[in-house]
Motif scaffolding. Structure first.
Motif, PDB file in Angstrom:
ATOM      1  N   GLU A 115      -2.532  -6.128  57.627  1.00 57.79           N
ATOM      2  CA  GLU A 115      -1.666  -5.789  58.650  1.00 57.79           C
ATOM      3  C   GLU A 115      -0.702  -7.075  59.070  1.00 57.79           C
ATOM      4  OE1 GLU A 115      -3.969  -4.577  61.627  1.00 57.79           O
ATOM      5  OE2 GLU A 115      -4.008  -2.310  61.233  1.00 57.79           O
ATOM      6  N   ALA A 116      -1.211  -8.251  58.873  1.00 56.29           N
ATOM      7  CA  ALA A 116      -0.463  -9.616  59.111  1.00 56.29           C
ATOM      8  C   ALA A 116       0.550  -9.884  57.940  1.00 56.29           C
ATOM      9  CB  ALA A 116      -1.372 -10.647  59.390  1.00 56.29           C
ATOM     10  N   ILE A 117       0.088  -9.197  56.696  1.00 55.86           N
ATOM     11  CA  ILE A 117       0.818  -9.547  55.432  1.00 55.86           C
ATOM     12  C   ILE A 117       2.024  -8.690  55.502  1.00 55.86           C
ATOM     13  CG2 ILE A 117       0.835  -9.475  52.967  1.00 55.86           C
ATOM     14  CD1 ILE A 117      -1.775 -10.556  52.766  1.00 55.86           C
ATOM     15  N   ILE A 118       1.918  -7.406  55.898  1.00 54.94           N
ATOM     16  CA  ILE A 118       2.651  -6.387  56.255  1.00 54.94           C
ATOM     17  C   ILE A 118       3.787  -6.817  57.085  1.00 54.94           C
ATOM     18  CG2 ILE A 118       3.228  -3.898  56.922  1.00 54.94           C
ATOM     19  CD1 ILE A 118       0.408  -3.326  55.795  1.00 54.94           C
ATOM     20  N   ASN A 119       3.616  -7.277  58.129  1.00 60.12           N
ATOM     21  CA  ASN A 119       4.662  -7.684  59.135  1.00 60.12           C
ATOM     22  C   ASN A 119       5.424  -8.829  58.493  1.00 60.12           C
ATOM     23  OD1 ASN A 119       5.403  -7.332  61.940  1.00 60.12           O
ATOM     24  ND2 ASN A 119       4.661  -9.371  62.241  1.00 60.12           N
ATOM     25  N   LEU A 120       4.849  -9.516  57.550  1.00 60.58           N
ATOM     26  CA  LEU A 120       5.735 -10.408  56.993  1.00 60.58           C
ATOM     27  C   LEU A 120       6.587 -10.083  55.856  1.00 60.58           C
ATOM     28  CD1 LEU A 120       3.335 -13.625  56.665  1.00 60.58           C
ATOM     29  CD2 LEU A 120       5.299 -13.380  58.298  1.00 60.58           C
ATOM     30  N   ARG A 121       5.772  -9.505  55.081  1.00 59.29           N
ATOM     31  CA  ARG A 121       6.712  -8.620  53.861  1.00 59.29           C
ATOM     32  C   ARG A 121       7.567  -7.506  54.051  1.00 59.29           C
ATOM     33  NH1 ARG A 121       2.659  -7.949  49.081  1.00 59.29           N
ATOM     34  NH2 ARG A 121       4.621  -6.947  47.847  1.00 59.29           N
ATOM     35  N   LEU A 122       7.614  -6.928  55.357  1.00 59.79           N
ATOM     36  CA  LEU A 122       8.481  -6.054  55.722  1.00 59.79           C
ATOM     37  C   LEU A 122       9.916  -6.499  55.747  1.00 59.79           C
ATOM     38  CD1 LEU A 122       6.859  -3.521  58.393  1.00 59.79           C
ATOM     39  CD2 LEU A 122       7.358  -2.901  55.937  1.00 59.79           C
ATOM     40  N   GLN A 123      10.190  -7.685  56.148  1.00 57.10           N
ATOM     41  CA  GLN A 123      11.306  -8.270  56.434  1.00 57.10           C
ATOM     42  C   GLN A 123      11.464  -9.586  55.547  1.00 57.10           C
ATOM     43  OE1 GLN A 123      10.657  -7.971  60.917  1.00 57.10           O
ATOM     44  NE2 GLN A 123      12.996  -8.037  60.711  1.00 57.10           N
ATOM     45  N   HIS A 124      12.097  -9.324  54.743  1.00 57.68           N
ATOM     46  CA  HIS A 124      12.726 -10.449  53.561  1.00 57.68           C
ATOM     47  C   HIS A 124      13.152 -11.726  53.999  1.00 57.68           C
ATOM     48  CE1 HIS A 124      10.890  -7.708  50.618  1.00 57.68           C
ATOM     49  NE2 HIS A 124      11.725  -6.945  50.711  1.00 57.68           N
ATOM     50  N   ASP A 125      12.655 -12.910  53.391  1.00 58.82           N
ATOM     51  CA  ASP A 125      13.325 -14.220  53.907  1.00 58.82           C
ATOM     52  C   ASP A 125      14.612 -14.446  52.729  1.00 58.82           C
ATOM     53  OD1 ASP A 125      11.899 -15.237  51.609  1.00 58.82           O
ATOM     54  OD2 ASP A 125      10.179 -15.673  52.712  1.00 58.82           O
ATOM     55  N   ASP A 126      15.247 -15.553  53.191  1.00 57.89           N
ATOM     56  CA  ASP A 126      16.046 -15.982  51.991  1.00 57.89           C
ATOM     57  C   ASP A 126      15.997 -16.046  50.680  1.00 57.89           C
ATOM     58  OD1 ASP A 126      17.772 -15.912  54.058  1.00 57.89           O
ATOM     59  OD2 ASP A 126      18.004 -18.149  54.579  1.00 57.89           O
TER      60      ASP A 126
END
Length: 453
Positions: A150-161
């Motif tokens: 769930e923590a990884i999903i929260n990060l990977r849903l919105q891509h960084d530059d």
């Protein structure tokens, strides 16, 4: 020199949201028909997201500020066959970690550590043995492993530059490859020859395919990975192909065009309906918009178009209520895109579906891969289609109320339209969306002009 800012920021964000040690396994190369004959290595996407590069057999340990790669350096025998490998200091620099330790030291770090199980069951068994505890399949997680997912999903849903830049790199190569396919289609004799032109460009750019390419005149087979057919004038060629960067970031593009370089009147009519659904769906994308609603918008537009053509008959509201358009558009409108072409689908619907949402039981919508509100810097695909799938049409001919909603005589006039799909990769922005693959033409006139300069 490599910029590690995004990579280190991802690790810090994970540490801030999950107060557990983490062990992420890259996986290892698998043998084909005998041990020394290996498949090309593809690292776990979860490993890649935090490690930044593939390394077969490696394990990444993250615990607060502590960052370790466990990896057994190749032997002198390995060097004989595969060349010299970088040393410990070079590895430490490449992966921006504190230490490189042999895998024999891993047992001291497994206590209480969360992980994402590998998808291959044999490698998952080895992973389980290394962690000294049983592991479920990655779509059946519980406890600390579920918290990590769930923590990884929260990060990977919105891509960084950094992620957006890599995705754009893959998309640009894919656009060039598709253009090469369009240019060569009229000259080639077989589907395989067009596929070779497309995948050859990927190879020239040192990128693998992100998935098995679909290059087929049998467009009604949604994931047709075989390309054995001869190309004939009058056929449409459906090409679904995307490149993947060396760090694993994917693209996913589909175009459908006539082998002859000219659409027939019936092909043109259906194509324009699919393109209208495609264009309006992209226009409707924005943060907080529900992807399911965008799917239903595209379905409504296709329904209206088929009703105007006389293929469907009856009242629009009744046709939509009965979801008759799933006869011709039986899949979801799109999916998440990132390090996986269907991003994070190894976790089942945990990423694609918002919490407490379940898949619909309705035919067509049950295949929707994304059902959550959109967020800024998500990347999604938009890929409406029209297909004449014999098995589905056969059922509809006998089932009420569907058999009376389709004008079967009219549909016979469209037998040269076996399958059409148009797919682009879209970044959600603060106020709307950007079509990252817009440079790859979609209109009937543009396609015909491109193929007939």
């Amino acid at each position: 020199m490599k910029n590690y800012s995004n990579l280190l920021a991802r690790r810090r964000q994970l540490a801030a949201s999950l107060h557990l040690p983490v062990l992420l396994f890259a996986g290892d190369r698998l043998s084909r028909n005998f041990r020394a004959n290996k498949y090309p290595f593809r690292a776990s996407s979860h490993f890649l997201y935090f490690a930044g590069a593939p390394l077969a057999g490696a394990v990444l340990f993250l615990d607060g500020d502590r960052q370790i790669i466990f990896f057994d350096l190749p032997t002198s025998d390995d060097a004989l066959w595969h060349g010299e490998f970088m040393g410990v200091e070079a590895l430490q620099s490449k992966f921006a970690v504190d230490e490189i330790l042999p895998k024999s030291a891993l047992s001291k770090y497994v206590q209480g550590a969360a992980t994402i199980p590998l998808t291959d069951p044999f490698q998952r068994l080895e992973q389980s043995q290394a962690l000294k505890r049983p592991l479920t399949a990655p779509n059946q997680l519980s406890g600390g492993d579920r918290q990590l997912a769930e923590a990884i999903i929260n990060l990977r849903l919105q891509h960084d530059d950094g992620a957006i830049a890599e995705i754009k790199k893959a998309i640009n190569v894919s656009i060039e490859a598709h253009q090469r396919g369009m240019k060569t289609a009229q000259k080639m004799q077989t589907e395989t020859s067009v596929r070779a032109a497309i995948e050859g460009h990927f190879l020239e750019e040192q990128m693998p395919c992100a998935y098995h390419s679909i290059v087929s005149t049998a467009g009604e087979v949604l994931h047709n990975e075989s390309s054995p057919n001869d190309l004939k004038a009058g056929d449409l060629l459906l090409v679904d192909a995307g490149a993947e960067t060396s760090c694993g970031w994917a693209s996913d593009l589909t175009r459908t065009y006539p082998i002859s370089g000219k659409f027939s009147p019936t092909q043109r009519d259906i194509y324009k309906i699919v393109l209208e659904a495609h264009d309006q769906a992209i226009t409707a994308l924005k943060p907080t918009a529900e992807f399911r609603d965008i799917h239903r918008l595209a379905t409504k537009i296709i329904t209206e178009g088929l009703l105007d053509l006389g293929i469907l008959q009856g009242k629009l509201d009744d046709l939509i209520t009965e979801n008759i358009t799933a006869t011709f558009f039986p899949h979801g409108l799109g999916h998440l895109l990132g390090l996986d072409v269907h991003d994070m689908e190894d976790l089942g619907d945990l990423a694609g579906y918002a919490p407490n949402r379940q898949r619909s039981e309705q035919f067509g919508e049950c295949f929707l891969r994304l059902n959550r509100p959109l967020r800024e810097n998500m990347v999604v695909t938009i890929e409406p289609g029209f297909y004449q799938v014999p098995a589905i049409l056969g059922d509809r001919r006998t089932q009420k109320p569907f058999k009376s909603m389709i004008n079967w005589e009219k549909l016979e006039q469209f037998q040269d339209v076996r399958g059409i799909r148009i797919e682009d990769d879209i970044q959600i922005t603060a106020n709307g969306a950007i079509n990252l693959s817009q440079a790859l033409i979609t209109s009937v006139d543009d396609l015909e002009n491109f193929m007939n300069p």
